[in-house]
Write a protein that holds these residues in place. Structure first.
Motif, PDB file in Angstrom:
ATOM      1  N   MET A   1      42.162 108.718  -0.917  1.00 20.02           N
ATOM      2  CA  MET A   1      42.002 107.949   0.303  1.00 20.02           C
ATOM      3  C   MET A   1      41.234 108.801   1.312  1.00 20.02           C
ATOM      4  SD  MET A   1      43.618 105.205  -0.550  1.00 20.02           S
ATOM      5  CE  MET A   1      44.038 104.201   0.823  1.00 20.02           C
ATOM      6  N   LYS A   2      40.516 108.103   2.158  1.00 20.53           N
ATOM      7  CA  LYS A   2      39.793 108.789   3.227  1.00 20.53           C
ATOM      8  C   LYS A   2      39.849 107.932   4.477  1.00 20.53           C
ATOM      9  CE  LYS A   2      35.285 110.681   4.528  1.00 20.53           C
ATOM     10  NZ  LYS A   2      33.911 110.935   4.053  1.00 20.53           N
ATOM     11  N   VAL A   3      40.273 108.547   5.589  1.00 21.58           N
ATOM     12  CA  VAL A   3      40.239 107.873   6.876  1.00 21.58           C
ATOM     13  C   VAL A   3      39.390 108.691   7.841  1.00 21.58           C
ATOM     14  CG1 VAL A   3      42.456 106.720   6.535  1.00 21.58           C
ATOM     15  CG2 VAL A   3      42.392 108.883   7.744  1.00 21.58           C
ATOM     16  N   VAL A   4      38.746 107.992   8.747  1.00 24.07           N
ATOM     17  CA  VAL A   4      37.891 108.605   9.763  1.00 24.07           C
ATOM     18  C   VAL A   4      38.525 108.337  11.109  1.00 24.07           C
ATOM     19  CG1 VAL A   4      35.578 108.612  10.776  1.00 24.07           C
ATOM     20  CG2 VAL A   4      35.854 108.234   8.318  1.00 24.07           C
ATOM     21  N   VAL A   5      38.583 109.381  11.940  1.00 25.12           N
ATOM     22  CA  VAL A   5      39.281 109.291  13.219  1.00 25.12           C
ATOM     23  C   VAL A   5      38.338 109.710  14.348  1.00 25.12           C
ATOM     24  CG1 VAL A   5      41.349 109.937  14.502  1.00 25.12           C
ATOM     25  CG2 VAL A   5      41.383 109.967  11.980  1.00 25.12           C
ATOM     26  N   LEU A   6      38.191 108.813  15.345  1.00 27.03           N
ATOM     27  CA  LEU A   6      37.374 109.067  16.527  1.00 27.03           C
ATOM     28  C   LEU A   6      38.240 108.886  17.761  1.00 27.03           C
ATOM     29  CD1 LEU A   6      35.753 107.067  14.405  1.00 27.03           C
ATOM     30  CD2 LEU A   6      33.976 107.258  16.082  1.00 27.03           C
ATOM     31  N   SER A   7      37.804 109.445  18.864  1.00 27.81           N
ATOM     32  CA  SER A   7      38.494 109.222  20.132  1.00 27.81           C
ATOM     33  C   SER A   7      37.575 109.579  21.282  1.00 27.81           C
ATOM     34  CB  SER A   7      39.769 110.068  20.205  1.00 27.81           C
ATOM     35  OG  SER A   7      40.572 109.668  21.300  1.00 27.81           O
ATOM     36  N   ASP A   8      37.932 109.076  22.438  1.00 28.31           N
ATOM     37  CA  ASP A   8      37.311 109.482  23.697  1.00 28.31           C
ATOM     38  C   ASP A   8      35.787 109.453  23.642  1.00 28.31           C
ATOM     39  OD1 ASP A   8      39.747 110.301  25.402  1.00 28.31           O
ATOM     40  OD2 ASP A   8      40.111 111.241  23.450  1.00 28.31           O
ATOM     41  N   THR A   9      35.252 108.287  23.281  1.00 29.21           N
ATOM     42  CA  THR A   9      33.800 108.112  23.225  1.00 29.21           C
ATOM     43  C   THR A   9      33.232 107.595  24.542  1.00 29.21           C
ATOM     44  OG1 THR A   9      34.178 105.957  22.167  1.00 29.21           O
ATOM     45  CG2 THR A   9      33.674 107.828  20.722  1.00 29.21           C
ATOM     46  N   HIS A  10      34.066 107.177  25.468  1.00 29.10           N
ATOM     47  CA  HIS A  10      33.708 106.832  26.844  1.00 29.10           C
ATOM     48  C   HIS A  10      32.362 106.107  26.987  1.00 29.10           C
ATOM     49  CE1 HIS A  10      37.214 108.713  28.634  1.00 29.10           C
ATOM     50  NE2 HIS A  10      37.085 109.660  27.713  1.00 29.10           N
ATOM     51  N   SER A  11      32.317 104.859  26.541  1.00 26.95           N
ATOM     52  CA  SER A  11      31.185 103.932  26.677  1.00 26.95           C
ATOM     53  C   SER A  11      30.013 104.201  25.740  1.00 26.95           C
ATOM     54  CB  SER A  11      30.656 103.888  28.122  1.00 26.95           C
ATOM     55  OG  SER A  11      31.663 103.432  28.993  1.00 26.95           O
ATOM     56  N   ASN A  12      30.100 105.192  24.889  1.00 30.79           N
ATOM     57  CA  ASN A  12      28.984 105.499  24.001  1.00 30.79           C
ATOM     58  C   ASN A  12      29.159 104.742  22.676  1.00 30.79           C
ATOM     59  OD1 ASN A  12      27.013 106.589  22.334  1.00 30.79           O
ATOM     60  ND2 ASN A  12      27.205 108.634  23.220  1.00 30.79           N
ATOM     61  N   ALA A  13      28.750 103.489  22.661  1.00 32.48           N
ATOM     62  CA  ALA A  13      28.867 102.653  21.467  1.00 32.48           C
ATOM     63  C   ALA A  13      27.980 103.165  20.335  1.00 32.48           C
ATOM     64  CB  ALA A  13      28.504 101.210  21.813  1.00 32.48           C
ATOM     65  N   GLU A  14      26.860 103.770  20.676  1.00 35.77           N
ATOM     66  CA  GLU A  14      25.939 104.253  19.647  1.00 35.77           C
ATOM     67  C   GLU A  14      26.561 105.363  18.805  1.00 35.77           C
ATOM     68  OE1 GLU A  14      24.984 103.871  22.954  1.00 35.77           O
ATOM     69  OE2 GLU A  14      24.058 101.932  22.521  1.00 35.77           O
ATOM     70  N   ILE A  15      27.376 106.219  19.413  1.00 43.16           N
ATOM     71  CA  ILE A  15      27.995 107.308  18.647  1.00 43.16           C
ATOM     72  C   ILE A  15      29.046 106.752  17.691  1.00 43.16           C
ATOM     73  CG2 ILE A  15      29.878 108.019  20.205  1.00 43.16           C
ATOM     74  CD1 ILE A  15      27.500 110.437  18.460  1.00 43.16           C
TER      75      ILE A  15
END
Length: 171
Positions: A1-15
Protein backbone atom coordinates in the motif's frame (compact mmCIF):
# COMPACT_ATOMS: atom_id res chain seq x y z
CA UNK A 1 0.00 0.00 0.00
CA UNK A 2 1.07 3.56 -0.59
CA UNK A 3 -0.49 6.75 0.72
CA UNK A 4 0.53 10.32 -0.03
CA UNK A 5 0.17 13.01 2.61
CA UNK A 6 0.09 16.79 2.03
CA UNK A 7 -0.69 19.70 4.30
CA UNK A 8 -0.60 23.45 4.61
CA UNK A 9 -0.63 24.32 0.91
CA UNK A 10 -2.35 27.68 1.61
CA UNK A 11 -4.17 28.43 -1.69
CA UNK A 12 -1.57 26.82 -3.94
CA UNK A 13 -3.78 24.47 -5.96
CA UNK A 14 -1.03 23.92 -8.53
CA UNK A 15 1.27 22.27 -5.98
CA UNK A 16 -1.53 19.87 -5.00
CA UNK A 17 -1.99 19.00 -8.67
CA UNK A 18 1.76 18.55 -9.17
CA UNK A 19 2.08 16.06 -6.30
CA UNK A 20 -1.08 14.25 -7.41
CA UNK A 21 0.32 13.81 -10.93
CA UNK A 22 3.73 12.67 -9.66
CA UNK A 23 2.31 10.05 -7.28
CA UNK A 24 -0.36 8.54 -9.54
CA UNK A 25 0.24 4.94 -8.36
CA UNK A 26 -0.75 5.67 -4.75
CA UNK A 27 -3.68 3.90 -3.11
CA UNK A 28 -4.88 7.09 -1.37
CA UNK A 29 -4.12 10.80 -1.01
CA UNK A 30 -4.62 12.81 2.19
CA UNK A 31 -4.58 16.58 2.74
CA UNK A 32 -4.26 17.53 6.42
CA UNK A 33 -5.82 20.97 6.10
CA UNK A 34 -5.07 24.61 5.44
CA UNK A 35 -5.51 24.26 1.71
CA UNK A 36 -7.61 27.46 1.76
CA UNK A 37 -9.52 26.01 -1.21
CA UNK A 38 -13.19 25.15 -1.42
CA UNK A 39 -13.97 21.62 -0.32
CA UNK A 40 -15.04 20.62 -3.83
CA UNK A 41 -12.05 22.17 -5.63
CA UNK A 42 -11.19 19.90 -8.60
CA UNK A 43 -7.48 19.83 -7.63
CA UNK A 44 -8.36 17.51 -4.74
CA UNK A 45 -9.47 14.72 -7.11
CA UNK A 46 -10.33 11.78 -4.78
CA UNK A 47 -8.23 13.16 -1.92
CA UNK A 48 -9.32 12.75 1.71
CA UNK A 49 -9.23 16.18 3.35
CA UNK A 50 -9.95 17.89 6.64
CA UNK A 51 -10.48 21.44 7.83
CA UNK A 52 -7.53 23.47 9.01
CA UNK A 53 -7.66 26.70 10.99
CA UNK A 54 -7.41 28.62 7.67
CA UNK A 55 -10.17 26.67 5.87
CA UNK A 56 -13.63 28.20 5.99
CA UNK A 57 -15.78 26.04 3.69
CA UNK A 58 -18.44 24.43 5.90
CA UNK A 59 -18.25 21.14 3.96
CA UNK A 60 -14.90 20.30 5.59
CA UNK A 61 -14.86 18.05 8.66
CA UNK A 62 -12.39 18.44 11.55
CA UNK A 63 -11.26 14.81 11.48
CA UNK A 64 -11.60 11.57 9.56
CA UNK A 65 -10.96 7.89 10.17
CA UNK A 66 -10.17 6.07 6.93
CA UNK A 67 -9.48 2.35 6.57
CA UNK A 68 -6.76 1.60 4.03
CA UNK A 69 -6.39 -2.12 3.62
CA UNK A 70 -6.22 -3.57 7.13
CA UNK A 71 -4.96 -0.33 8.70
CA UNK A 72 -6.89 2.59 10.19
CA UNK A 73 -5.74 6.13 9.46
CA UNK A 74 -6.89 9.05 11.61
CA UNK A 75 -6.43 12.52 10.13
CA UNK A 76 -6.91 15.98 11.60
CA UNK A 77 -5.22 19.32 11.06
CA UNK A 78 -3.77 19.44 14.57
CA UNK A 79 -4.79 22.86 15.82
CA UNK A 80 -7.65 21.35 17.87
CA UNK A 81 -5.19 18.97 19.56
CA UNK A 82 -2.48 21.46 20.56
CA UNK A 83 0.13 19.62 18.46
CA UNK A 84 2.64 22.45 18.64
CA UNK A 85 3.07 21.68 22.36
CA UNK A 86 2.51 17.92 22.72
CA UNK A 87 1.20 14.83 20.96
CA UNK A 88 -0.57 13.56 24.09
CA UNK A 89 -4.15 14.68 23.23
CA UNK A 90 -3.68 13.35 19.70
CA UNK A 91 -2.36 10.07 21.09
CA UNK A 92 -5.45 9.73 23.30
CA UNK A 93 -7.66 10.27 20.24
CA UNK A 94 -5.63 7.74 18.24
CA UNK A 95 -6.17 5.15 20.96
CA UNK A 96 -9.89 5.98 21.11
CA UNK A 97 -10.38 5.41 17.36
CA UNK A 98 -7.87 2.52 17.24
CA UNK A 99 -5.71 4.24 14.62
CA UNK A 100 -2.54 2.64 13.29
CA UNK A 101 -1.48 5.89 11.61
CA UNK A 102 -2.20 9.50 12.60
CA UNK A 103 -1.81 12.28 10.03
CA UNK A 104 -1.74 15.95 10.94
CA UNK A 105 -0.30 19.29 9.86
CA UNK A 106 -0.57 22.80 11.32
CA UNK A 107 3.01 23.29 12.53
CA UNK A 108 4.53 23.32 9.01
CA UNK A 109 7.33 21.11 10.42
CA UNK A 110 7.83 17.68 8.89
CA UNK A 111 8.24 14.73 11.21
CA UNK A 112 7.39 11.10 11.85
CA UNK A 113 7.55 9.18 15.09
CA UNK A 114 6.14 6.06 16.64
CA UNK A 115 4.27 6.31 19.93
CA UNK A 116 3.38 2.86 21.21
CA UNK A 117 1.81 1.02 18.29
CA UNK A 118 0.88 4.14 16.34
CA UNK A 119 2.75 6.07 13.64
CA UNK A 120 2.35 9.87 13.87
CA UNK A 121 3.19 11.84 10.73
CA UNK A 122 3.28 15.51 9.83
CA UNK A 123 4.22 15.99 6.14
CA UNK A 124 5.41 19.57 6.68
CA UNK A 125 4.25 22.29 4.30
CA UNK A 126 4.41 22.53 0.52
CA UNK A 127 4.28 26.33 0.70
CA UNK A 128 5.65 27.76 3.96
CA UNK A 129 7.89 25.22 5.73
CA UNK A 130 9.29 26.02 9.16
CA UNK A 131 12.21 24.79 11.22
CA UNK A 132 14.74 25.17 8.42
CA UNK A 133 13.07 22.40 6.41
CA UNK A 134 12.45 22.50 2.66
CA UNK A 135 8.95 22.43 1.18
CA UNK A 136 7.70 18.88 1.70
CA UNK A 137 5.11 16.16 1.51
CA UNK A 138 5.29 12.53 2.61
CA UNK A 139 4.57 9.02 1.43
CA UNK A 140 3.93 6.00 3.62
CA UNK A 141 4.42 2.55 2.13
CA UNK A 142 3.77 -0.92 3.56
CA UNK A 143 2.91 -4.47 2.55
CA UNK A 144 -0.44 -5.70 3.89
CA UNK A 145 0.98 -8.86 5.42
CA UNK A 146 3.89 -7.11 7.16
CA UNK A 147 4.38 -4.62 9.99
CA UNK A 148 7.16 -2.60 8.33
CA UNK A 149 6.39 0.95 7.19
CA UNK A 150 8.60 3.26 5.15
CA UNK A 151 8.01 7.01 5.46
CA UNK A 152 9.63 9.16 2.80
CA UNK A 153 9.67 12.95 2.92
CA UNK A 154 10.01 14.57 -0.50
CA UNK A 155 10.29 18.02 -2.01
CA UNK A 156 7.71 19.07 -4.64
CA UNK A 157 10.14 17.98 -7.38
CA UNK A 158 10.40 14.52 -5.72
CA UNK A 159 13.86 14.90 -4.23
CA UNK A 160 14.09 12.68 -1.16
CA UNK A 161 14.63 14.69 2.01
CA UNK A 162 14.75 11.67 4.34
CA UNK A 163 13.45 8.14 4.83
CA UNK A 164 12.37 6.52 8.08
CA UNK A 165 11.43 2.96 8.96
CA UNK A 166 8.89 1.85 11.56
CA UNK A 167 7.45 -1.41 12.77
CA UNK A 168 3.75 -0.99 13.57
CA UNK A 169 2.09 -4.25 14.68
CA UNK A 170 -1.55 -4.68 13.74
CA UNK A 171 -3.98 -3.89 16.51
Amino acid sequence: MKVVVLSDTHSNAEIIEQVYEQEQGANAFFHCGDSELSYDDPHFHEMYRVKGNCDFDSDYVDELVVPIGERRIFMTHGHLYNIKMTLTPLDYKAQEVEADIVLFGHSHVLGAQQVGRTLFLNPGSLLLPRGGNPKSYATIEWEEDQDEFTVTFKTPDQQIISQHYFSIPKK
